[in-house]
Scaffold this motif. Structure first.
Motif, short mmCIF file in Angstrom:
data_model
loop_
_atom_site.label_atom_id
_atom_site.label_comp_id
_atom_site.label_asym_id
_atom_site.label_seq_id
_atom_site.Cartn_x
_atom_site.Cartn_y
_atom_site.Cartn_z
N GLY A 1 43.07 46.68 15.98
CA GLY A 1 44.12 45.70 16.28
C GLY A 1 44.03 44.42 15.46
N SER A 2 42.85 44.10 14.93
CA SER A 2 42.67 42.85 14.18
C SER A 2 42.84 43.04 12.68
CB SER A 2 41.28 42.28 14.46
OG SER A 2 41.04 42.20 15.84
N GLY B 1 45.63 37.46 20.16
CA GLY B 1 44.18 37.61 20.13
C GLY B 1 43.49 36.79 19.07
C1 LIG Z 1 51.97 43.49 14.64
C2 LIG Z 1 51.00 42.53 15.28
C3 LIG Z 1 51.06 41.19 14.97
C4 LIG Z 1 50.17 40.31 15.58
N1 LIG Z 1 50.23 38.99 15.23
C5 LIG Z 1 49.36 38.11 15.79
C6 LIG Z 1 49.39 36.75 15.42
O1 LIG Z 1 50.20 36.33 14.59
N2 LIG Z 1 48.51 35.90 16.01
C7 LIG Z 1 47.62 36.32 16.96
O2 LIG Z 1 46.87 35.51 17.47
N3 LIG Z 1 47.54 37.63 17.30
C8 LIG Z 1 48.39 38.54 16.75
N4 LIG Z 1 48.37 39.85 17.10
C9 LIG Z 1 47.45 40.26 18.20
C10 LIG Z 1 46.01 40.44 17.71
O3 LIG Z 1 46.00 41.20 16.54
C11 LIG Z 1 45.19 41.13 18.81
O4 LIG Z 1 45.34 40.45 20.03
C12 LIG Z 1 43.71 41.13 18.45
O5 LIG Z 1 43.48 41.69 17.19
C13 LIG Z 1 42.91 41.93 19.49
O6 LIG Z 1 41.56 41.87 19.11
P1 LIG Z 1 40.46 42.73 19.83
O7 LIG Z 1 39.17 42.41 19.18
O8 LIG Z 1 40.59 42.57 21.30
O9 LIG Z 1 40.88 44.25 19.56
P2 LIG Z 1 40.59 45.14 18.26
O10 LIG Z 1 40.74 44.37 17.03
O11 LIG Z 1 41.39 46.38 18.41
O12 LIG Z 1 39.05 45.45 18.41
C14 LIG Z 1 38.54 46.35 19.36
C15 LIG Z 1 37.41 47.10 18.68
O13 LIG Z 1 36.73 47.90 19.64
C16 LIG Z 1 36.39 49.10 19.03
N5 LIG Z 1 36.18 50.10 20.07
C17 LIG Z 1 37.09 50.58 20.94
N6 LIG Z 1 36.52 51.48 21.76
C18 LIG Z 1 35.22 51.57 21.40
C19 LIG Z 1 34.14 52.34 21.88
N7 LIG Z 1 34.28 53.22 22.88
N8 LIG Z 1 32.93 52.19 21.29
C20 LIG Z 1 32.76 51.31 20.26
N9 LIG Z 1 33.77 50.57 19.76
C21 LIG Z 1 34.99 50.69 20.33
C22 LIG Z 1 37.58 49.43 18.15
O14 LIG Z 1 37.27 50.34 17.14
C23 LIG Z 1 37.93 48.04 17.61
O15 LIG Z 1 37.28 47.77 16.40
C24 LIG Z 1 49.22 40.77 16.51
C25 LIG Z 1 49.14 42.13 16.80
C26 LIG Z 1 50.01 43.02 16.20
C27 LIG Z 1 49.90 44.48 16.50
#
Ligand SMILES: Cc1cc2nc3c(=O)[nH]c(=O)nc-3n(C[C@H](O)[C@H](O)[C@H](O)COP(=O)(O)OP(=O)(O)OC[C@H]3O[C@@H](n4cnc5c(N)ncnc54)[C@H](O)[C@@H]3O)c2cc1C
Length: 431
Positions: free
Chosen positions: A51-52, A398
């Protein structure tokens, strides 16, 4: 803002962070800065691959708001069958998605919306300060541009945004309502062929490359002793001892003093066997990133086309267009109309900016999941199970919320007062 305080002696805990997205990386860094022994488990072979990876990069605290807002259900339903719509439902929806939509609709009530918006904005302002502080102290050099402009195509768009401007004023956010001419002075490459009624300019907000920041902060975390175990998928949390879990392919569980779950969209699945049912769904979106063909024709910073809810960001020598909100479906499917909308908005505003042909190998299309709770704010804090903490559900913001969420969680884990009020940012809100 308080600086990280290092622990000594018996305070040092052995902590596992599950997930190396922006939330997991910032969490690991803050915990290591506090002196803990931290290991990050990530199922992919590198950080920030899900997602990031290629989000819009917008960091605009004043503009952060829950998607559950008064009038939204009607707006979404009314637009379902139009072309170039911001929100789509990919049918059939699962029972979990339908239940989420029901909860989302309830959270659209004015009072609930206002409470959640205040929570998100409090966290977002704190987070931007922490992002700036880390960037300065650690001398992190990543793509970023100051300024954020909301483009209003018509008087109707302008009228519809009026309540949000009142919120900005009330929150003391620095912004200006500007004419089309002023908007074109700030962004001289805006196409004169597309009707522009006016704009809202937020000079203190901006755009920055989330993945680059994550990779740089990962290096800093490693310098503080964090160890990263890539290609390690957590298969099962231990119901009896939630600070232990099994890695896929390993025979015996790993044990820690504390575990922080930052697995983005996958978090709900991991928590279910522990009896924790989180209403977390993926709201998919798309981005298109292309090399800039001619800087004179490109945006200088970040813009949002309010009508289509599509952002256009300048990231170094590239331009990124992002948008779409798709509930249902999967990460693998591609919606041709959502992608066309990105091209349309880029073409409308910056027709000569990008080298768009993927045959030239320089246009990257990405689909990502926003890990979204129905009411808006993330969950930061105890899971209610001994030794298991949550930092997840950051939805559409996020990146903008990451640094503050991580610092606050590290303080909560230390039993220290947090710099901001964490009311409504924990699991208790959903009870
Ligand atoms: C099109 C789009 C545009 C966006 N624009 C913005 C913006 O402009 N500004 C903003 O603030 N946010 C934006 N966002 C939102 C932001 O990207 C997300 O909220 C953020 O990246 C979430 O981060 P995260 O670390 O929670 O998730 P992720 O980045 O998905 O990280 C989760 C990690 O956990 C790992 N994982 C999952 N399950 C397991 C497991 N069982 N064992 C080991 N590892 C595992 C995954 O592989 C992944 O690397 C946007 C999102 C999208 C889709």
């Amino acid at each position: 803002m308080s600086a990280p305080r290092r622990f000594t002696g018996h305070w040092r805990m052995k902590v596992a962070v599950i997930g190396a997205g922006i939330i997991g990386i910032t969490t690991a860094y803050e915990l290591a800065a506090d002196g803990h022994e931290v290991t990050v488990f990530e199922r992919r072979s590198a950080a920030a691959e899900e997602g990031s990876f290629a989000n819009a990069g917008v960091v605009a605290p004043g503009y952060i708001t829950p998607w559950a807002a008064p009038g939204m259900p009607g707006k979404v339903l009314g637009q379902l069958f139009s072309r170039h719509v911001p929100v789509t439902l990919s049918l059939p929806l699962s029972g979990r998605e339908l239940a989420w939509l029901w909860q989302w609709r309830r959270a659209c009530q004015l009072e609930t919306h206002l409470a959640n918006r205040a929570r998100m904005q409090r966290l977002a302002h704190y987070s931007r300060n922490r992002l700036q502080q880390l960037s300065t102290e650690l001398e992190l050099d990543y793509e970023c541009s100051p300024g954020y402009m909301v483009l209003l195509r018509s008087e109707k768009d302008s009228r519809q945004i009026t309540p949000s401007l009142q919120v900005l004023s009330d929150a003391g956010v620095s912004f200006r309502q500007i004419s089309a001419e002023e908007a074109r002075q700030i962004e001289p490459a805006l196409s004169p062929d597309t009707a522009l009624h006016g704009a809202v300019h937020l000079p203190d907000d901006g755009v920055a490359n989330c993945r680059q920041f994550a990779l740089l902060l990962k290096n800093e975390a490693q310098r503080l002793g964090v160890s990263f175990e890539f290609n390690k998928a957590v298969a099962q949390m231990d119901r009896a001892q939630p600070a232990s879990f099994l890695i896929a392919g390993e025979a015996s569980p790993r044990h820690f003093d504390q575990v922080v779950l930052c697995a983005g969209q996958a978090s709900a699945e991991l928590l279910r066997p522990l009896g924790l049912k989180l209403p977390l769904v993926a709201v998919y979106g798309y981005s298109l990133t292309a090399q800039i063909r001619d800087p004179l024709n490109a945006p200088c910073s970040a813009l949002m086309d309010e009508r289509y809810k599509v952002s256009i960001s300048r990231l170094g020598h590239r331009v990124r267009v992002a948008g779409g909100a798709e509930i249902g479906g999967s990460l693998e499917s591609r919606s041709a109309s959502a992608i066309q909308t990105l091209y349309k908005v880029l073409q409308d505003w910056f027709p000569g900016a990008a080298q768009r042909s993927s045959r030239q190998g320089n246009a990257q299309l990405w689909k990502g999941a926003r890990p979204m709770l129905p009411d808006g704010p993330p969950l930061i804090g105890s899971s209610g199970r001994t030794g298991l903490w949550l930092n997840l559900g950051h939805g559409a913001s996020g990146w903008a919320l990451s640094c503050g969420s991580a610092r606050a969680l590290a303080d909560l884990m230390a039993g220290r007062p947090t710099d901001i009020d964490m009311e409504g940012l924990g699991l208790g809100r959903l009870a």
